[in-house]
Design an enzyme around this catalytic site. Sequence first.
Site, PDB file in Angstrom:
ATOM      1  N   HIS A 104      -5.259   4.344   6.599  1.00  0.00           N
ATOM      2  CA  HIS A 104      -4.545   5.373   5.830  1.00  0.00           C
ATOM      3  C   HIS A 104      -3.093   5.533   6.266  1.00  0.00           C
ATOM      4  CE1 HIS A 104      -8.389   6.081   4.123  1.00  0.00           C
ATOM      5  NE2 HIS A 104      -8.894   6.595   5.219  1.00  0.00           N
ATOM      6  N   ASP A 148       0.843  -1.190   0.000  1.00  0.00           N
ATOM      7  CA  ASP A 148       0.000   0.000   0.000  1.00  0.00           C
ATOM      8  C   ASP A 148       0.881   1.244   0.000  1.00  0.00           C
ATOM      9  OD1 ASP A 148      -2.718   1.277   0.307  1.00  0.00           O
ATOM     10  OD2 ASP A 148      -1.728   2.103   2.067  1.00  0.00           O
ATOM     11  N   GLU A 197       1.045   5.487   0.535  1.00  0.00           N
ATOM     12  CA  GLU A 197       0.453   6.782   0.848  1.00  0.00           C
ATOM     13  C   GLU A 197       1.162   7.773  -0.069  1.00  0.00           C
ATOM     14  OE1 GLU A 197      -2.155   6.720   2.851  1.00  0.00           O
ATOM     15  OE2 GLU A 197      -1.707   4.593   3.149  1.00  0.00           O
ATOM     16  N   ASP A 220      -2.619  -0.537   6.453  1.00  0.00           N
ATOM     17  CA  ASP A 220      -3.523  -0.855   5.341  1.00  0.00           C
ATOM     18  C   ASP A 220      -3.049  -2.104   4.593  1.00  0.00           C
ATOM     19  OD1 ASP A 220      -5.109   1.272   5.992  1.00  0.00           O
ATOM     20  OD2 ASP A 220      -4.779   2.409   4.151  1.00  0.00           O
TER      21      ASP A 220
END
Length: 208
Positions: free
Chosen positions: A153, A13, A15, A158
């Site tokens: 998040h 994942d 960000e 995540d």
Amino acid sequence: MQRASADSVVVLDFETTGLSPQYGDRAIEIGAVLLENGVIVDRFQRLMNPGFRISPFIESYTGITNEMLKVEPPCEEVMAGFSDFIAGHNIVAHNASFDRRFLDFELKRARRAYEGDCCCSLLLSRRIYQDAPNHKLQTLVNHAGIPKVGSFHRALADAEMTAHLWLSMIDRIRQHYGVQAIFFDQLTELSKIDKLYAHRYLTDLANG
DNA sequence: TGCCAGGCCCTCTTTAGGGCCTT
């Protein structure tokens, strides 16, 4: 070549500063877990400095601040290390087209490349959990009864919850359809077929 | 500082439009 098992993958994942690397957005955090035979056996988590200040919206959305990022290494340095982590593994992500765009963009800047296959847990969940209220990661974690890990998040949390979602979908296929061995390419194909035919596809898998 | 994309999928569709998902 040996066929890749569905529960030996890297789940990742990102960000990021926004939605599109083509419009100047950059990665600010990568989180990933290595699943081997259904168990998390390794983790990767790094913050990275995109080279400019991130917006108040992203600070609020992720909890990652400009103060945190200013002491972090540049994206190219972090992604070179991540390239080694994913080498030789297929990858899974929730809304994988988004993460794949940033993965390819940041690896290219680091003069690396990823050649493996990619499967989307969001598309797969639309076939497996057709009764879910929606298919956001947070909703699916609650719907499937998956324990919460850390904060939504943030990349590693995540990635870890996406990994448990992935395993829960594999378990559901095994329990509901009696499929003993399921492979990565079969789940990739399932995620792409018309969801009306998902039941028939899984029944055919169970019957060999 | 504030803006942006793109693929999937449904339907009041297919010569299209808009919601869902990701940050």
